[in-house]
Scaffold this motif. Structure first.
Motif, short mmCIF file in Angstrom:
data_model
loop_
_atom_site.label_atom_id
_atom_site.label_comp_id
_atom_site.label_asym_id
_atom_site.label_seq_id
_atom_site.Cartn_x
_atom_site.Cartn_y
_atom_site.Cartn_z
N ASP A 100 56.26 108.97 2.84
CA ASP A 100 55.43 110.16 2.70
C ASP A 100 54.38 110.31 3.79
OD1 ASP A 100 56.72 111.09 0.39
OD2 ASP A 100 55.47 109.84 -0.90
N LEU A 101 53.89 109.20 4.35
CA LEU A 101 52.88 109.25 5.41
C LEU A 101 53.17 108.15 6.42
CD1 LEU A 101 49.50 109.74 3.46
CD2 LEU A 101 50.65 111.44 4.88
N ALA A 102 52.65 108.35 7.63
CA ALA A 102 52.77 107.33 8.67
C ALA A 102 51.64 106.32 8.58
CB ALA A 102 52.79 107.98 10.05
N SER A 103 50.44 106.75 8.15
CA SER A 103 49.31 105.84 8.01
C SER A 103 48.19 106.56 7.26
CB SER A 103 48.80 105.37 9.37
OG SER A 103 47.87 104.31 9.25
N LEU A 104 47.20 105.79 6.81
CA LEU A 104 46.01 106.37 6.21
C LEU A 104 44.87 105.37 6.31
CD1 LEU A 104 45.95 106.29 2.32
CD2 LEU A 104 47.58 104.98 3.64
N GLY A 105 43.64 105.90 6.20
CA GLY A 105 42.46 105.06 6.23
C GLY A 105 41.38 105.65 5.35
N ILE A 106 40.67 104.79 4.61
CA ILE A 106 39.56 105.25 3.78
C ILE A 106 38.36 104.34 4.03
CG2 ILE A 106 41.09 106.17 2.00
CD1 ILE A 106 40.33 103.72 0.26
N ASP A 107 37.16 104.89 3.83
CA ASP A 107 35.95 104.08 3.95
C ASP A 107 34.85 104.68 3.08
OD1 ASP A 107 34.49 101.85 5.49
OD2 ASP A 107 33.15 103.57 5.68
N ALA A 108 34.09 103.81 2.42
CA ALA A 108 32.93 104.22 1.63
C ALA A 108 31.72 103.45 2.11
CB ALA A 108 33.18 103.95 0.15
N GLU A 109 30.59 104.13 2.18
CA GLU A 109 29.34 103.53 2.62
C GLU A 109 28.21 104.02 1.71
OE1 GLU A 109 29.07 101.46 5.21
OE2 GLU A 109 31.15 101.66 5.90
N PRO A 110 27.16 103.22 1.55
CA PRO A 110 25.98 103.73 0.84
C PRO A 110 25.38 104.91 1.61
CG PRO A 110 25.49 101.66 1.95
CD PRO A 110 26.96 101.85 2.06
N HIS A 111 24.98 105.95 0.88
CA HIS A 111 24.48 107.14 1.55
C HIS A 111 23.00 106.96 1.93
CE1 HIS A 111 23.71 111.74 1.61
NE2 HIS A 111 24.00 111.27 2.81
N GLY A 112 22.81 106.25 2.99
CA GLY A 112 21.48 106.01 3.53
C GLY A 112 21.57 105.90 5.04
N PRO A 113 20.46 105.91 5.73
CA PRO A 113 20.50 105.85 7.20
C PRO A 113 21.02 104.50 7.68
CG PRO A 113 18.25 105.60 6.40
CD PRO A 113 19.08 105.96 5.20
N LEU A 114 21.65 104.51 8.85
CA LEU A 114 22.06 103.27 9.47
C LEU A 114 20.82 102.44 9.85
CD1 LEU A 114 24.88 104.41 11.94
CD2 LEU A 114 25.18 103.05 9.86
N PRO A 115 20.95 101.12 9.86
CA PRO A 115 19.83 100.31 10.35
C PRO A 115 19.42 100.70 11.77
CG PRO A 115 21.49 98.94 9.29
CD PRO A 115 22.08 100.32 9.39
N ARG A 116 18.16 100.51 12.08
CA ARG A 116 17.63 100.89 13.38
C ARG A 116 18.44 100.24 14.51
NH1 ARG A 116 12.74 102.90 14.82
NH2 ARG A 116 11.95 102.58 12.70
N GLY A 117 18.79 101.05 15.50
CA GLY A 117 19.49 100.56 16.68
C GLY A 117 20.99 100.59 16.59
N ILE A 118 21.55 100.79 15.38
CA ILE A 118 23.00 100.75 15.23
C ILE A 118 23.67 102.01 15.78
CG2 ILE A 118 24.89 100.66 13.55
CD1 ILE A 118 23.46 98.01 13.98
N LEU A 119 23.02 103.16 15.58
CA LEU A 119 23.66 104.41 15.99
C LEU A 119 24.03 104.39 17.46
CD1 LEU A 119 24.58 107.27 15.30
CD2 LEU A 119 22.28 108.07 15.86
N HIS A 120 23.16 103.89 18.33
CA HIS A 120 23.46 103.91 19.76
C HIS A 120 24.62 102.99 20.13
CE1 HIS A 120 19.88 106.29 20.31
NE2 HIS A 120 20.11 106.38 21.60
N SER A 121 24.92 102.02 19.24
CA SER A 121 26.04 101.13 19.52
C SER A 121 27.37 101.67 19.00
CB SER A 121 25.78 99.74 18.94
OG SER A 121 25.76 99.78 17.52
N VAL A 122 27.33 102.67 18.14
CA VAL A 122 28.58 103.19 17.57
C VAL A 122 28.86 104.63 17.98
CG1 VAL A 122 28.39 101.66 15.59
CG2 VAL A 122 27.56 104.00 15.39
N ALA A 123 27.87 105.36 18.47
CA ALA A 123 28.04 106.79 18.74
C ALA A 123 27.99 107.09 20.24
CB ALA A 123 26.97 107.60 18.02
N LEU A 124 28.87 107.96 20.66
CA LEU A 124 28.84 108.46 22.04
C LEU A 124 27.69 109.46 22.19
CD1 LEU A 124 32.67 109.15 22.28
CD2 LEU A 124 31.45 107.29 23.43
N PRO A 125 27.21 109.68 23.42
CA PRO A 125 26.12 110.65 23.61
C PRO A 125 26.41 112.02 23.01
CG PRO A 125 26.42 109.35 25.59
CD PRO A 125 27.54 108.98 24.67
N ALA A 126 27.64 112.52 23.20
CA ALA A 126 27.98 113.83 22.65
C ALA A 126 27.96 113.81 21.13
CB ALA A 126 29.36 114.27 23.15
#
Length: 226
Positions: A100-126
């Motif tokens: 029925d599908l080739a692949s799938l992915g799911i993820d759940a996180e607590p709905h709160g801000p990322l720890p300080r400094g993490i966003l710049h390590s995971v997000a591109l400038p755009a």
């Protein structure tokens, strides 16, 4: 909640709290994996596999062990694909027949801000620019955490198709919000490295859905057969 983000062919089972961990049993092979794990890790491992086995039963497949394979990716019974996720107080597994599908992915996180400094390590400038725009219009959503969740879902769908690592910088994710009461919407992940071959066609992007509700942000994506 997570099944709202997935097509009907996918069976998703979820649990809140620790009830599943208190009553579920592990297979001997699974016991060996967490024999030396701390209690928190063991309870998460147990509860999310209970969800996976419930999904197997709904698909008519006898419950079987779910052992970690390469890079920790779960090894599913023949003919099935799936994805699992857990965070504090929540666990979920989504399974589907491989036809029925080739692949799938799911993820759940607590709905709160990322720890300080993490966003710049995971997000591109755009991506950071787009998050700032979204936050100006809907400040109640922690868009940085949602981006992190979407990137986790992308990786979980990517790895079974390629067997290769995908860094946070290798996918550019654009998030869209749909109208409604609970914040929810769609996202598109543009792959910045050569994408997987699915049915002889090289994929350049993935598309998924998300929701923020009950203290959680959840993302999910599916990769259809061509």
């Amino acid at each position: 909640m997570i099944e709202e983000l997935l097509p009907d062919s996918v069976v998703a089972m979820e649990s809140r709290g620790d009830d599943e961990a208190d009553h579920a049993l592990l297979h001997p092979e699974e016991e060996a994996v967490v024999a030396r794990a701390v209690d928190k890790r063991r309870r998460e491992f147990t509860a999310v596999r209970a969800c996976a086995r419930q999904a197997m039963e709904k698909l008519g497949v006898p419950p079987q062990p779910v052992l970690p394979g390469e890079r920790g990716a779960p090894r599913w019974p023949d003919g099935l694909l799936g994805s699992m996720t857990h965070c504090d107080g929540y666990r979920a597994a989504a399974l589907v027949r491989a036809t029925d599908l080739a692949s799938l992915g799911i993820d759940a996180e607590p709905h709160g801000p990322l720890p300080r400094g993490i966003l710049h390590s995971v997000a591109l400038p755009a991506e950071r620019q787009r998050l700032a725009f979204l936050a100006a219009g809907q400040p109640a959503v922690h868009w940085d955490r949602l981006l992190f969740s979407a990137k986790e879902s992308v990786y979980k769908a990517w790895f079974p198709l390629t067997g290769k690592w995908l860094g946070f910088e290798d996918a550019d994710i654009e998030i869209h919000q749909d109208p409604g009461t609970a914040p929810h919407g769609r996202f598109r992940a543009e792959l910045l490295v050569p994408g997987p071959l699915v049915g002889g066609r090289r994929l350049g992007h993935f598309e998924g859905r998300w929701i923020a509700l009950d203290g959680l942000v959840i993302s999910a994506l599916t990769v259809p057969h061509p």
